[in-house]
Design a protein around this motif. Structure first.
Motif, PDB file in Angstrom:
ATOM      1  N   GLY A 218     -75.596 -26.548 -69.266  1.00  0.00           N
ATOM      2  CA  GLY A 218     -76.754 -26.844 -68.379  1.00  0.00           C
ATOM      3  C   GLY A 218     -78.144 -26.904 -69.415  1.00  0.00           C
ATOM      4  N   SER A 219     -78.834 -26.294 -70.244  1.00  0.00           N
ATOM      5  CA  SER A 219     -79.861 -26.034 -70.496  1.00  0.00           C
ATOM      6  C   SER A 219     -79.729 -27.534 -71.635  1.00  0.00           C
ATOM      7  N   LEU A 220     -78.557 -27.645 -71.645  1.00  0.00           N
ATOM      8  CA  LEU A 220     -77.963 -29.210 -72.674  1.00  0.00           C
ATOM      9  C   LEU A 220     -79.223 -30.265 -71.963  1.00  0.00           C
ATOM     10  N   ILE A 221     -78.606 -30.029 -70.806  1.00  0.00           N
ATOM     11  CA  ILE A 221     -78.570 -31.488 -69.627  1.00  0.00           C
ATOM     12  C   ILE A 221     -79.935 -31.085 -69.295  1.00  0.00           C
ATOM     13  N   ALA A 222     -80.979 -29.938 -69.807  1.00  0.00           N
ATOM     14  CA  ALA A 222     -81.913 -29.951 -68.464  1.00  0.00           C
ATOM     15  C   ALA A 222     -82.840 -29.745 -69.843  1.00  0.00           C
ATOM     16  N   ALA A 223     -82.703 -30.308 -71.163  1.00  0.00           N
ATOM     17  CA  ALA A 223     -83.773 -30.845 -72.218  1.00  0.00           C
ATOM     18  C   ALA A 223     -83.526 -31.869 -72.314  1.00  0.00           C
ATOM     19  N   LEU A 224     -82.236 -32.694 -72.451  1.00  0.00           N
ATOM     20  CA  LEU A 224     -82.421 -33.945 -72.432  1.00  0.00           C
ATOM     21  C   LEU A 224     -83.105 -34.742 -71.187  1.00  0.00           C
ATOM     22  N   VAL A 225     -82.412 -34.108 -70.314  1.00  0.00           N
ATOM     23  CA  VAL A 225     -83.581 -35.087 -69.402  1.00  0.00           C
ATOM     24  C   VAL A 225     -85.229 -34.781 -68.686  1.00  0.00           C
ATOM     25  N   LYS A 226     -85.298 -32.846 -69.537  1.00  0.00           N
ATOM     26  CA  LYS A 226     -86.922 -33.667 -69.782  1.00  0.00           C
ATOM     27  C   LYS A 226     -87.226 -34.614 -70.400  1.00  0.00           C
ATOM     28  N   HIS A 227     -86.983 -34.917 -71.444  1.00  0.00           N
ATOM     29  CA  HIS A 227     -87.090 -35.575 -72.848  1.00  0.00           C
ATOM     30  C   HIS A 227     -87.060 -37.355 -72.360  1.00  0.00           C
ATOM     31  N   VAL A 228     -85.956 -37.103 -71.154  1.00  0.00           N
ATOM     32  CA  VAL A 228     -85.931 -38.168 -71.418  1.00  0.00           C
ATOM     33  C   VAL A 228     -86.857 -39.167 -70.372  1.00  0.00           C
ATOM     34  N   GLY A 229     -87.281 -37.967 -69.514  1.00  0.00           N
ATOM     35  CA  GLY A 229     -88.086 -37.648 -67.949  1.00  0.00           C
ATOM     36  C   GLY A 229     -87.466 -38.187 -66.755  1.00  0.00           C
ATOM     37  N   ASN A 230     -87.940 -37.364 -65.652  1.00  0.00           N
ATOM     38  CA  ASN A 230     -87.402 -37.227 -64.802  1.00  0.00           C
ATOM     39  C   ASN A 230     -87.380 -38.815 -63.373  1.00  0.00           C
ATOM     40  N   GLU A 231     -88.578 -39.149 -64.406  1.00  0.00           N
ATOM     41  CA  GLU A 231     -89.096 -40.318 -63.686  1.00  0.00           C
ATOM     42  C   GLU A 231     -88.288 -41.536 -64.453  1.00  0.00           C
ATOM     43  N   ASN A 232     -87.381 -41.388 -65.529  1.00  0.00           N
ATOM     44  CA  ASN A 232     -86.355 -42.374 -65.350  1.00  0.00           C
ATOM     45  C   ASN A 232     -85.019 -42.241 -65.099  1.00  0.00           C
ATOM     46  N   ILE A 233     -84.330 -41.490 -64.137  1.00  0.00           N
ATOM     47  CA  ILE A 233     -83.611 -40.888 -63.479  1.00  0.00           C
ATOM     48  C   ILE A 233     -83.329 -41.536 -61.831  1.00  0.00           C
ATOM     49  N   ALA A 234     -82.837 -42.177 -62.097  1.00  0.00           N
ATOM     50  CA  ALA A 234     -82.802 -42.684 -60.706  1.00  0.00           C
ATOM     51  C   ALA A 234     -81.329 -41.826 -60.010  1.00  0.00           C
ATOM     52  N   LEU A 235     -81.766 -40.313 -59.230  1.00  0.00           N
ATOM     53  CA  LEU A 235     -80.699 -40.202 -58.614  1.00  0.00           C
ATOM     54  C   LEU A 235     -79.951 -40.590 -57.179  1.00  0.00           C
ATOM     55  N   SER A 236     -78.624 -40.025 -57.033  1.00  0.00           N
ATOM     56  CA  SER A 236     -78.045 -40.480 -55.417  1.00  0.00           C
ATOM     57  C   SER A 236     -78.180 -41.582 -55.483  1.00  0.00           C
ATOM     58  N   ALA A 237     -77.938 -42.233 -56.691  1.00  0.00           N
ATOM     59  CA  ALA A 237     -78.146 -44.248 -56.270  1.00  0.00           C
ATOM     60  C   ALA A 237     -76.333 -44.389 -55.896  1.00  0.00           C
ATOM     61  N   SER A 238     -76.887 -45.394 -55.199  1.00  0.00           N
ATOM     62  CA  SER A 238     -75.671 -45.553 -54.262  1.00  0.00           C
ATOM     63  C   SER A 238     -75.500 -47.745 -54.331  1.00  0.00           C
ATOM     64  N   ASN A 239     -74.279 -47.955 -54.524  1.00  0.00           N
ATOM     65  CA  ASN A 239     -74.209 -49.641 -54.759  1.00  0.00           C
ATOM     66  C   ASN A 239     -74.464 -49.755 -55.776  1.00  0.00           C
ATOM     67  N   THR A 240     -74.029 -49.187 -57.009  1.00  0.00           N
ATOM     68  CA  THR A 240     -75.152 -50.280 -58.435  1.00  0.00           C
ATOM     69  C   THR A 240     -74.428 -50.802 -58.636  1.00  0.00           C
ATOM     70  N   THR A 241     -74.147 -51.945 -59.378  1.00  0.00           N
ATOM     71  CA  THR A 241     -73.831 -53.726 -59.165  1.00  0.00           C
ATOM     72  C   THR A 241     -74.694 -54.313 -60.209  1.00  0.00           C
ATOM     73  N   VAL A 242     -74.236 -54.655 -61.798  1.00  0.00           N
ATOM     74  CA  VAL A 242     -74.040 -55.540 -62.349  1.00  0.00           C
ATOM     75  C   VAL A 242     -74.080 -56.919 -62.572  1.00  0.00           C
ATOM     76  N   THR A 243     -75.169 -57.940 -62.375  1.00  0.00           N
ATOM     77  CA  THR A 243     -74.935 -59.128 -62.583  1.00  0.00           C
ATOM     78  C   THR A 243     -75.098 -59.951 -64.215  1.00  0.00           C
ATOM     79  N   PRO A 244     -74.826 -60.803 -64.865  1.00  0.00           N
ATOM     80  CA  PRO A 244     -75.596 -61.318 -65.643  1.00  0.00           C
ATOM     81  C   PRO A 244     -76.284 -62.720 -65.044  1.00  0.00           C
ATOM     82  N   THR A 245     -77.524 -63.187 -65.673  1.00  0.00           N
ATOM     83  CA  THR A 245     -78.160 -64.131 -64.927  1.00  0.00           C
ATOM     84  C   THR A 245     -78.053 -65.364 -66.133  1.00  0.00           C
TER      85      THR A 245
END
Ligand code: FAD
Length: 454
Positions: A218-245
């Motif tokens: 868990g501390s490796l994950i916490a360190a990665l999250v700290k560097h990526v930034g909480n603001e750059n991680i959208a948790l509890s996301a649902s219905n995720t879809t990807v479409t090419p434009t």
């Protein structure tokens, strides 16, 4: 809003990818379905015990692992297992025996038959296999003999893949082993030749040591999250879809934690979730084609963390104990995390991790907590031979329906399909443990490669 790169899944692969992409100065967003990051990697503190719901240890099998810890220095520290963790135990005839680690123990061990002990001397001269789809079990029997299959390779594959050696082709499941035979004609000759090869400074970072992170993964994950930034991680996301434009980008839509619909565009999208999640995420891929990826079979695993207060510390001075399928027990294996690492249990106590289920027993995923608890309590005495006075203080049950992907013959078709899709849609990368290896070191390597190229 535009992003340089959107990563789907905040497990080890996704966070490592995002970490490296961010280091390249990219604008990154990670989209995660769960309300916490880490995917399979989570540590749970219970008083002085640390339980892992997913992996407990990894192997520093490539430089990327060491380099990730170097880059995260100050935020997480690698914990290298004690030397006693070299010892692995195998169950045979109502007790555990150490897996031989030298010539003397190889001669005296009761795990293998005398005939197979002699047979191994002829391994360097045995004929090279010709069937590219030969299963690990068939290959072992051919080169080393049946007792090596039953009491070394079968439990090893249980420990790594929660799998069945008769279902996994060596070429895709254990490519390094396959290449030893193909390139050198023998495991023994190949291993000796490889050990003699000159090593660069970077090669030497792959120490092959068993590692965890101080305080648990868990501390490796916490360190990665700290560097990526909480603001750059959208948790509890649902219905995720990807479409090419039409202009060569990707539109990524999801519903955020507050229920709002979000739409973004990105130059690059990296999926790191399991194959089973892809049909919903990539609906533009024709169903027939997608089936070649999403048909990947996963072994379910139940991991049970056990904390024992009053047992002499390091009762088992070993990495873990495995039970061959031939011995017909309900437990696949038991790890001894507090014997490997400090700070995982109270001073006189012990932390254990039981593994149950696997590809041969998916039905055990449905067992009730009571039934699993009874199995563990019984195993403390019937398998580990603790005295009747020793009781579990804590039992924590973690069920993983999609624990370990089984790299079977269908892997060739899956890899070719992924390559073809990625060629047609430049910027889309289908990653995660559906290709490139199932262990943490493989995940870190893949995330490093993708993130560094972002
Ligand atoms: C019980 C167990 C024991 C293990 N033991 C070991 C070990 O001893 N050594 C070792 O090296 N490895 C071990 N592993 C394997 C190791 O845990 C994995 O290699 C690694 O954690 C996988 O990371 P990942 O990011 O690829 O996948 P995951 O951790 O599965 O992450 C994928 C993420 O994608 C998210 N996701 C899924 N669908 C969506 C969606 N539609 N939208 C958004 N997000 C989504 C998931 O919620 C998850 O967070 C073990 C695994 C298990 C389950």
């Amino acid at each position: 809003m535009n992003k340089d790169i959107i990563v789907i899944g905040a497990g080890l692969t996704g966070l490592t990818t995002a970490f490296h992409a961010k280091r390249q100065g990219k604008d990154v967003l990670v989209i995660e379905r769960d309300d916490v990051p880490g995917g399979q990697m989570r540590s749970h503190r219970e008083g002085e015990y640390i339980f892992e719901s997913g992996p407990s240890t990894g192997v520093v099998s490539n430089a990327e692992v060491a380099e990730l810890f170097e880059a995260l220095q100050g935020d997480v520290e690698m914990d290298v297992a004690r030397p006693s963790s070299k010892c692995r135990l195998i169950w045979k005839g109502n007790k555990f025996h150490p897996l031989p680690s030298g010539l003397k123990s190889a001669v005296t061990t009761p795990l293998f038959t005398l005939k197979d002990k002699f047979r191994i001397l002829g391994e360097p001269w045995r004929k090279r296999g010709t069937d590219p789809n030969e299963k690990v079990g068939e290959m072992t029997r051919r080169r080393l003999g049946k007792s090596f299959l039953d009491y070394a390779v079968d439990p090893f594959l249980s420990g790594v893949y929660a799998g069945d050696p008769m279902m996994l082709p060596t070429r895709v499941a254990l490519p390094k082993l396959y290449n030893l035979e193909q390139n050198y004609g023998s495991f023994i000759r190949g291993s000796i030749a490889k050990a003699k090869m000159p090593k660069t400074e970077r090669d030497r970072k792959a120490t092959k040591q068993i590692f965890s992170a101080k305080g648990g993964f868990g501390s490796l994950i916490a360190a990665l999250v700290k560097h990526v930034g909480n603001e750059n991680i959208a948790l509890s996301a649902s219905n995720t879809t990807v479409t090419p434009t039409a202009d060569g980008l990707f539109e990524v839509k999801y519903t955020d934690a507050s229920g709002n619909a979000v739409s973004l565009t990105a130059k690059k999208v990296v999926t790191t979730c399991g194959a089973y999640a892809l049909p919903d995420i990539l609906p533009f891929i024709p169903a027939d084609e997608m089936r070649k990826i999403s048909s990947l079979v996963y072994a379910p695993v139940i991991q049970i963390g056990v904390g024992i207060k009053d047992v002499e510390r390091h009762h088992y001075k070993a990495f873990g104990a495995l039970i061959p399928s031939k011995e017909k027990k309900d437990v696949l294996g038991i790890l001894f995390p507090s014997a490997c690492f400090a700070g995982r249990s109270p001073e006189a106590g012990e932390t254990l991790a039981f593994f149950i289920g696997g590809i041969r027993h998916p039905e055990m995923l449905e067992w009730s907590d009571e039934k699993l608890t009874a199995l563990v309590n019984d195993s403390l005495h019937s398998l580990l031979k603790y005295p009747a006075s020793v009781k579990a203080e804590h039992i924590r049950i973690y069920r993983h329906k999609h624990a370990i992907p089984q790299y079977q013959e269908t892997s060739d078709e899956r890899y070719a399909t992924i390559d073809d899709i990625q060629r047609r849609y430049p910027g889309l990368i289908i990653a995660g443990n559906l290709r490139g290896g199932i262990g943490m070191a493989d995940r870190i390597r893949q995330g490093t490669e993708i993130g560094s190229e972002a």
